[in-house]
Design a protein around this motif. Structure first.
Motif, short mmCIF file in Angstrom:
data_model
loop_
_atom_site.label_atom_id
_atom_site.label_comp_id
_atom_site.label_asym_id
_atom_site.label_seq_id
_atom_site.Cartn_x
_atom_site.Cartn_y
_atom_site.Cartn_z
N GLU A 1 -9.16 1.03 5.22
CA GLU A 1 -7.95 0.23 5.46
C GLU A 1 -8.21 -0.84 6.51
O GLU A 1 -7.72 -1.97 6.40
CB GLU A 1 -6.79 1.14 5.88
CG GLU A 1 -6.31 2.05 4.77
CD GLU A 1 -5.19 2.98 5.20
OE1 GLU A 1 -4.73 2.87 6.35
OE2 GLU A 1 -4.77 3.81 4.38
N SER B 1 -7.38 -3.01 -3.82
CA SER B 1 -6.25 -2.10 -3.67
C SER B 1 -5.53 -1.93 -5.02
O SER B 1 -5.16 -2.93 -5.64
CB SER B 1 -5.29 -2.65 -2.62
OG SER B 1 -4.16 -1.83 -2.52
N GLU C 1 -2.16 5.63 -4.13
CA GLU C 1 -2.72 4.39 -3.61
C GLU C 1 -4.23 4.56 -3.47
O GLU C 1 -4.69 5.55 -2.89
CB GLU C 1 -2.10 4.03 -2.26
CG GLU C 1 -0.65 3.61 -2.37
CD GLU C 1 -0.04 3.24 -1.03
OE1 GLU C 1 -0.72 3.44 0.01
OE2 GLU C 1 1.10 2.75 -1.01
N LEU D 1 -8.18 2.51 -2.76
CA LEU D 1 -9.02 1.38 -2.40
C LEU D 1 -10.37 1.66 -3.02
O LEU D 1 -11.00 2.67 -2.73
CB LEU D 1 -9.15 1.24 -0.89
CG LEU D 1 -7.95 0.66 -0.13
CD1 LEU D 1 -8.21 0.67 1.37
CD2 LEU D 1 -7.66 -0.77 -0.59
N GLN E 1 -6.53 6.75 -1.28
CA GLN E 1 -6.15 6.60 0.11
C GLN E 1 -4.93 7.46 0.46
O GLN E 1 -4.85 8.02 1.55
CB GLN E 1 -5.80 5.13 0.40
CG GLN E 1 -6.99 4.19 0.33
CD GLN E 1 -7.95 4.42 1.48
OE1 GLN E 1 -9.03 4.95 1.29
NE2 GLN E 1 -7.58 4.01 2.67
#
Length: 245
Positions: free
Chosen positions: A31, A84, A100, A102, A234
């Motif tokens: 992040e 993302s 979510e 990444l 994530q």
């Protein structure tokens, strides 16, 4: 959200997370890399980075690790180019799940997420199919036993700092903020030396779904465990009213 003990679930999640502390730091590291790439290395001018740093500190990530991640992401060679992606879907028992991720390989991630849903008798839906059931909020949880400040004083402190709501529960205090006011509220607590059990910008269900059938719980837990184990994932949000352990 009455009747749903968020704190009990946070403690349960933290116990799982403590067993894999490395993954938490890896998640936050990703992040940081994305935030620096999008808005630069200065948190004063990069809201997204400031929010990630607040989350990192709430998870006891050392300052030198945070600074190293920022420096690496802003270096000439940069960091891995993460994309993302958000997936939405349905779990068994009428539950809603948001994932979510990444990733540096969206095909791999999509296949893994779809496989997790399939193995738990769920299915991935279209964008927006369940996110309307959630609110994007900053959520800060404080263990009452660890907090020396009186509840009224704590409430005034966080409301003055920009919090939207303050809830007192049996074993904890819950503070809700807009995503924009999350960092100032976390900083206000830090200045008073108040430790947080959890602090993150998250997706909070508007309503929770009770799932008690053992077979359904087994499949739902399988989806969540498989997603938790995926290095590309994530965060996972769901509206299952998990039983307290």
């Amino acid at each position: 959200m009455s009747g749903h003990s968020k704190f009990a679930n946070i403690k349960h999640k933290k116990e799982k997370n403590d067993a894999a502390k490395g993954k938490i730091f890896t998640i936050i590291g990703k992040e940081i890399a994305v935030a620096v790439k999008e808005g630069g290395p200065n948190p004063a001018n990069n809201f997204k980075l400031a929010t990630v740093i607040a989350k990192a500190k709430a998870n006891n990530m050392p300052n030198d690790t945070i600074e190293r991640g920022i420096k690496k992401a802003s270096g000439a060679d940069g960091a891995v180019d993460y994309k993302s992606i958000t997936y939405e879907g349905y779990g068994p028992g009428g539950t809603a799940i948001i994932v979510e991720a990444l990733t540096d390989n969206s095909n791999r991630t999509a296949a893994n997420v779809k496989s997790a849903f399939t193995k738990g008798n769920g299915n991935v839906g279209t964008p927006g199919c369940v996110s309307y059931m959630f609110d994007n909020k900053g959520q800060i949880l404080i263990d009452k036993e660890e907090c020396k400040m009186a509840s009224d004083d704590l409430m005034m402190l966080v409301l003055d700092a920009g919090a939207d709501d303050f809830n007192e529960e049996e074993d904890s205090y819950e503070i809700l903020t807009s995503p924009e006011n999350f960092q100032p509220v976390v900083e206000a607590l830090g200045k008073e030396g108040i430790e947080t059990a959890s602090a993150e910008v998250t997706m909070i269900p508007q309503n929770y779904v009770s799932v008690t059938d053992p077979e359904t719980v087994k499949y739902l837990t399988r989806i969540l465990d498989l997603l938790d184990e995926d290095d590309d994932v994530q965060a996972v949000y769901h509206n299952w009213d998990e039983p307290e352990e």
